[in-house]
Design an enzyme around this catalytic site. Sequence first.
Site, mmCIF file in Angstrom:
data_model
loop_
_atom_site.group_PDB
_atom_site.id
_atom_site.type_symbol
_atom_site.label_atom_id
_atom_site.label_comp_id
_atom_site.label_asym_id
_atom_site.label_seq_id
_atom_site.Cartn_x
_atom_site.Cartn_y
_atom_site.Cartn_z
ATOM 1 N N LYS A 51 -2.112 3.924 -1.966
ATOM 2 C CA LYS A 51 -3.368 3.265 -2.345
ATOM 3 C C LYS A 51 -3.910 3.957 -3.594
ATOM 4 C CE LYS A 51 -7.910 1.820 -0.671
ATOM 5 N NZ LYS A 51 -8.832 1.789 0.474
ATOM 6 N N ASP A 144 -16.687 -0.612 7.654
ATOM 7 C CA ASP A 144 -16.014 -1.855 7.245
ATOM 8 C C ASP A 144 -15.023 -2.309 8.321
ATOM 9 O OD1 ASP A 144 -15.613 -4.003 5.585
ATOM 10 O OD2 ASP A 144 -14.087 -3.021 4.356
#
Length: 422
Positions: A51, A144
């Site tokens: 990432k 989230d």
Amino acid sequence: MTHHYDSSASGYISDSFEGISQTFTDVEILSTSEVNVVAKAKRYGRWWLLKGLRKEVAAEAGYQQRLRKELEILMLLQHPNVVAAYGIEVVEGLGRCIVMEYVDGVTLKEWLAEKPSRRMRLRVMQEIADAVAYIHTKGIVHRDLKPTNIIVTGNGRHMKLIDFGLADTDSHTILKQPAGTPDYMSPEQRLTAVADSRNDIYSMGVIMQQMDLGWRYRYIIKRCTLPIDRRYQQVEELQQAIVSTEGRFKRLIAWLGGVLIMLLLLLIGLQMQRSKEQDERLEQLKASYQQEQREQRQQIRQLTDSTTVLGNYNQQLREKEAAIVAKRRKVQDAIVKGKVIIDRTMRQTNIDQHLDTLTNMLYMWSDFSYRSQSGERAIERYMQQINASFSESEKDEIRSALAQHNSDIVTQWRNKIVNLCK
């Protein structure tokens, strides 16, 4: 003797062999957003998840701090249901990336579209709660939680919580601002930059609603999405509510099972009582017939005093006995024919094959009660057919014999069912 030794050094020719490489290869972009790039790549013979930042924002300090913060949070975590991070490295073509384990599976949203069983959905929900409870013990709020940030693995169907890009802790003082996904974030999360574990509990309530865990979870879901001071204050409270709900449901099932068993025993008792009453009526008919025979023999003894009367009586007796034999044969023939009709009728119910293939005992006795009455109905139809051909006592005898034959068949069925219930 002279010895010759090979002076060349031993070692591998290159830094890779048989597909094992020290560098990342087979890089494949999985997704991109406004800020991040997510890819998978192979190194040391296994897949890794990378990432990093898009080239357009990679040089901005704020986004670099955000990537560093996510790594620092991930390095605090070590849990079977949380994605593991191993460090941050510069990867050719991607720049600085967080190196994480690659989870082979599908998102929770994709998995739910496959219509998994309720038991599997409940197990995954409990694992989600375990993972969230764990990160809360580390002082971390995910902020989230949503189906696309939950991966269900292909082998074993367990889950992994991923994407801590918006996560926050009390120990971090940077990047403090409201964040989340609108459909899953709590109302207060939209307005404040202070992370609260109850924000995640709200998101879990929305996820549970989408997982369709059944009517008994309506209260739990409702409480998760109440205003912040009225919802569950800790994930442990939510986990305890799930355990209590499942326990109450199992106790209800056990109670209903006990009630069903009592009803079955009551039905068996009623059937046995009915069979006993039939046996008693049969004994009464037998006694009546025996009494009639005794009376006839007494009359014969009274006529033996006179030779002439005896001769005449003997002739009459022979004629009467012949008539009785004929009647008896007629009665026996009627009984035999009736039994054949009963046997054929009972075979047509197919109850033997039904009992051999029966898998659900819930409807067993109601089905048995209906089918076992087929013989009685056949007897009534048969007696109506022969009504004009016999006297009342003969019809009673025929009816009793057929009832006993039918009772024997029903008793065999009942015994087979009792054995199946053991």
